[in-house]
Design a protein around this motif. Structure first.
Motif, PDB file in Angstrom:
ATOM      1  N   ARG A   1       0.864  -1.184   0.000  1.00 11.83           N
ATOM      2  CA  ARG A   1       0.000   0.000   0.000  1.00 11.83           C
ATOM      3  C   ARG A   1       0.898   1.231   0.000  1.00 11.83           C
ATOM      4  O   ARG A   1       1.808   1.351   0.828  1.00 11.83           O
TER       5      ARG A   1
ATOM      6  N   ALA B   1      -2.955   3.510  -3.069  1.00 12.65           N
ATOM      7  CA  ALA B   1      -2.939   2.355  -3.965  1.00 12.65           C
ATOM      8  C   ALA B   1      -2.621   1.101  -3.168  1.00 12.65           C
ATOM      9  O   ALA B   1      -1.725   1.107  -2.317  1.00 12.65           O
ATOM     10  N   ASP B   2      -3.351   0.044  -3.448  1.00 13.14           N
ATOM     11  CA  ASP B   2      -3.094  -1.260  -2.850  1.00 13.14           C
ATOM     12  C   ASP B   2      -2.621  -2.170  -3.971  1.00 13.14           C
ATOM     13  O   ASP B   2      -3.420  -2.609  -4.801  1.00 13.14           O
TER      14      ASP B   2
ATOM     15  N   THR C   1      -1.596  -2.831  -7.432  1.00 12.25           N
ATOM     16  CA  THR C   1      -1.811  -2.103  -8.689  1.00 12.25           C
ATOM     17  C   THR C   1      -3.109  -1.316  -8.703  1.00 12.25           C
ATOM     18  O   THR C   1      -3.374  -0.596  -9.663  1.00 12.25           O
ATOM     19  N   ARG C   2      -3.921  -1.423  -7.639  1.00 11.36           N
ATOM     20  CA  ARG C   2      -5.246  -0.808  -7.641  1.00 11.36           C
ATOM     21  C   ARG C   2      -5.252   0.506  -6.856  1.00 11.36           C
ATOM     22  O   ARG C   2      -4.740   0.570  -5.741  1.00 11.36           O
ATOM     23  N   LEU C   3      -5.861   1.509  -7.446  1.00  6.10           N
ATOM     24  CA  LEU C   3      -6.094   2.769  -6.747  1.00  6.10           C
ATOM     25  C   LEU C   3      -7.391   2.604  -5.967  1.00  6.10           C
ATOM     26  O   LEU C   3      -8.470   2.506  -6.554  1.00  6.10           O
TER      27      LEU C   3
ATOM     28  N   SER D   1      -9.148   7.996  -3.717  1.00  7.89           N
ATOM     29  CA  SER D   1      -8.583   9.117  -4.475  1.00  7.89           C
ATOM     30  C   SER D   1      -9.436  10.361  -4.320  1.00  7.89           C
ATOM     31  O   SER D   1     -10.636  10.296  -4.034  1.00  7.89           O
TER      32      SER D   1
ATOM     33  N   VAL E   1      -4.143   7.649 -11.791  1.00  8.06           N
ATOM     34  CA  VAL E   1      -4.188   6.216 -12.094  1.00  8.06           C
ATOM     35  C   VAL E   1      -2.865   5.770 -12.718  1.00  8.06           C
ATOM     36  O   VAL E   1      -2.300   4.734 -12.345  1.00  8.06           O
TER      37      VAL E   1
ATOM     38  N   VAL F   1       0.222   5.243 -10.366  1.00  5.33           N
ATOM     39  CA  VAL F   1       0.368   4.021  -9.581  1.00  5.33           C
ATOM     40  C   VAL F   1       1.438   3.130 -10.199  1.00  5.33           C
ATOM     41  O   VAL F   1       2.333   2.628  -9.513  1.00  5.33           O
TER      42      VAL F   1
END
Length: 214
Positions: free
Chosen positions: A79, A95-96, A98-100, A103, A198, A201
């Motif tokens: 993270r 971001a965890d 590859t996922r945002l 925001s 995005v 990340v």
């Protein structure tokens, strides 16, 4: 994967952690099996033909003494906090892997510079400075709301945009718990927008490699 010339020779290559093993296979095929040496920044690979590759781990990754360990650590999910800012815009996220997952993007009005001179120029400069300070204060409020609650779970804070604006935002005393997490990496991004956040990340997770050919 992106590449750009490096000062002093060679080239910087940003490699997605998921593609790092393949990149290393290609480096070995071109230059021969390299020797790996731990350094203050990561690992230094030296190939039999004299080619070198300095591997800089992603922000928040733990140091490793060997190449398999480096590849595994680079690809581990972490993270991270993201703070992208320019004079009139800010984008903050968590971001965890590859996922945002969180925001917030905001813009403020800051007048552009003018070529006028004299007293009017001084009054204009003061007004512009006040607008910039108000924008930074608003950006700090956003960082407090999004990043502070997650601070205990973050492996790193990665910033991008204009360094002076980012520094001004992080001068807010409420954000002091984030300062030890701040990475040296400063992402080169345009005016922050949702799409820019995005893309950031992937840029924040990249392994940066300085390649010098023999």
């Amino acid at each position: 994967m992106t590449a750009r010339p490096a000062a002093g020779g060679g080239r910087w290559v940003d490699v997605d952690p998921g593609r790092l093993a393949r990149w290393l296979e290609n480096f070995t095929a071109r230059h021969g099996p390299p020797a790996a040496e731990p350094t203050g920044y990561g690992l230094l690979l030296t190939a039999p033909d004299g080619a070198t590759a300095e591997l800089h781990p992603p922000p928040g990754a733990a140091g490793t003494a060997d190449l398999p360990g480096f590849v595994a650590e680079a690809g581990a999910a972490r993270r991270i906090g993201l703070l992208l800012a320019r004079k009139a815009a800010v984008a903050v996220g968590v971001a965890d892997g590859t996922r945002l997952v969180e925001s917030k993007v905001d813009t403020s009005y800051v007048q552009s510079r003018t070529a006028a001179g004299g007293w009017s120029q001084q009054r204009f400069a003061r007004r512009r400075d006040n607008q910039a300070k108000a924008a930074a204060a608003g950006a700090s409020d956003i960082a407090v709301r999004l990043l502070l609650p997650a601070a205990g779970t973050l492996a790193a804070l990665v910033c991008g945009g204009d360094r002076r604006t980012v520094d001004t935002i992080l001068e807010d005393r409420r954000l002091a718990p984030l300062l030890p997490l701040r990475s040296d990496r400063l992402l080169d991004v345009p005016e922050p927008r949702r799409a820019v956040l995005v893309d950031a990340v992937a840029a924040a997770r990249a392994v940066r490699v300085l390649v010098r050919d023999p």
